[in-house]
Enzyme design. Structure first.
Site, short mmCIF file in Angstrom:
data_model
loop_
_atom_site.label_atom_id
_atom_site.label_comp_id
_atom_site.label_asym_id
_atom_site.label_seq_id
_atom_site.Cartn_x
_atom_site.Cartn_y
_atom_site.Cartn_z
CG HIS A 135 -1.87 -0.99 1.23
ND1 HIS A 135 -3.08 -0.99 0.39
CD2 HIS A 135 -2.03 -2.18 1.87
CE1 HIS A 135 -3.70 -2.15 0.53
NE2 HIS A 135 -3.36 -2.94 1.29
CE LYS A 136 4.55 2.60 5.55
NZ LYS A 136 5.60 2.30 6.58
CE1 TYR A 145 -4.36 1.79 15.20
CE2 TYR A 145 -2.17 2.08 13.77
CZ TYR A 145 -2.99 1.69 15.06
OH TYR A 145 -2.15 1.10 16.00
CG ASP A 146 -5.74 4.08 5.68
OD1 ASP A 146 -5.28 5.02 6.48
OD2 ASP A 146 -5.36 3.70 4.65
CG HIS A 157 -0.06 10.34 7.50
ND1 HIS A 157 -1.30 10.22 6.93
CD2 HIS A 157 0.69 9.22 7.58
CE1 HIS A 157 -1.58 8.72 6.92
NE2 HIS A 157 -0.55 8.24 7.26
NE ARG A 158 2.35 6.43 3.55
CZ ARG A 158 1.87 5.82 4.45
NH1 ARG A 158 2.55 5.84 5.52
NH2 ARG A 158 0.58 5.55 4.29
CE LYS A 203 -3.61 6.87 3.71
NZ LYS A 203 -3.28 5.69 3.73
CG ASP A 209 8.47 5.04 12.32
OD1 ASP A 209 8.50 4.10 11.77
OD2 ASP A 209 8.43 5.58 13.39
CB THR A 210 3.28 6.59 9.80
OG1 THR A 210 3.79 7.15 8.68
CG2 THR A 210 2.00 7.30 10.23
P1 IMP Z 1 5.16 2.81 9.65
O1 IMP Z 1 5.88 3.12 10.83
O2 IMP Z 1 5.00 3.61 8.51
O3 IMP Z 1 5.30 1.48 9.29
O4 IMP Z 1 3.76 2.87 10.41
C1 IMP Z 1 3.45 2.36 11.71
C2 IMP Z 1 2.03 1.95 11.79
O5 IMP Z 1 1.09 3.04 11.56
C3 IMP Z 1 1.53 1.01 10.61
O6 IMP Z 1 1.84 -0.18 10.97
C4 IMP Z 1 0.09 1.22 10.51
O7 IMP Z 1 -0.37 0.47 11.34
C5 IMP Z 1 -0.17 2.70 10.84
N1 IMP Z 1 0.05 3.71 9.66
C6 IMP Z 1 1.08 3.87 8.78
N2 IMP Z 1 0.59 4.87 7.84
C7 IMP Z 1 -0.76 4.49 7.75
C8 IMP Z 1 -1.75 5.07 7.03
O8 IMP Z 1 -1.43 5.60 5.90
N3 IMP Z 1 -2.97 4.73 7.32
C9 IMP Z 1 -3.28 3.99 8.46
N4 IMP Z 1 -2.40 3.68 9.33
C10 IMP Z 1 -1.16 3.85 8.91
#
Ligand code: IMP
Length: 192
Positions: free
Chosen positions: A12-13, A151-152, A177-178, A172, A69-70
């Site tokens: 997805h990313k 969490y979308d 955020h991304r 989206k 990182d999110t």
């Molecule tokens: P990561 O560090 O980018 O892998 O994100 C950590 C976690 O945040 C992921 O495992 C997802 O559960 C959530 N996450 C990251 N990006 C998104 C998004 O665009 N939508 C919903 N959940 C996200």
């Protein structure tokens, strides 16, 4: 065209980010770059984790690369799960487990305010550079939509009446955020 390795195998990313970098750089996933194994994510900040992931790629390839990182910050939970969003319901938990835990934690709570925050770390010739993005929204009381990931289905961005999981990727990307962090990355890459 210039090539950058993106430190992820999350389809997805990859899809989201490729769409935004189309025609600017070629984006290679970890698998496509022949990199296997789990990347450590042990920092306690988004910036630290993004750097750790990008550095892991750089050390193995010496190719320019980036990582993101999110974290989802929920006000009523004091900013949790934040940097621990991926493992909120425990090691090796699923997206579904995380959503269940979140909905239970917020059950009956009228304050649903939350935000996604992303830090992208680009490493060029060994030197890191950071780009940030965030989106404000609310945590819904149940899941809506089939798209996206994480969490979308329970995140509804401000000024919209649908969850991220109900939006086409390009919508989206425009507000997420991304999307915001990658927009800053694109701006930087285009200025080069
Ligand atoms: P990561 O560090 O980018 O892998 O994100 C950590 C976690 O945040 C992921 O495992 C997802 O559960 C959530 N996450 C990251 N990006 C998104 C998004 O665009 N939508 C919903 N959940 C996200």
């Amino acid at each position: 065209m210039r090539k950058l390795i993106f430190a992820t195998n999350n389809k997805h990313k990859l899809g989201e980010v490729r769409e935004m970098l189309d025609g600017i750089v070629e984006v290679q996933s970890l698998d496509e770059a022949g990199l296997h194994g789990e990347i450590p994510e042990t920092a306690d900040t988004l910036q630290g984790n993004a750097l750790q992931k990008a550095q892991w790629v750089w050390e193995r390839t010496h190719c320019d690369c980036f990582a993101d990182d999110t974290g989802l910050e929920v006000d009523a939970l004091g900013g949790a799960p934040g940097v621990y969003s991926a493992r909120y319901a425990g090691e090796h938990c699923s997206f579904d487990d995380n959503i269940n835990k979140l909905l239970t934690a917020l059950d009956g709570n009228a304050n649903r305010q939350a935000r996604f925050r992303t830090v992208v770390c680009l490493i060029e010739s060994g030197a890191p550079r950071y780009f940030e993005g965030k989106v404000e929204g609310d945590i819904l009381t149940e899941r809506y939509g089939e798209g996206g990931f994480g969490y979308d289905p329970v995140f509804m961005p401000k000024r919209f009446a649908v969850s991220f999981a109900e939006m086409p990727t390009e919508v989206k990307n425009m507000i997420s955020h991304r999307g915001m962090a990658v927009k800053e990355l694109v701006k930087y890459l285009k200025e080069q």
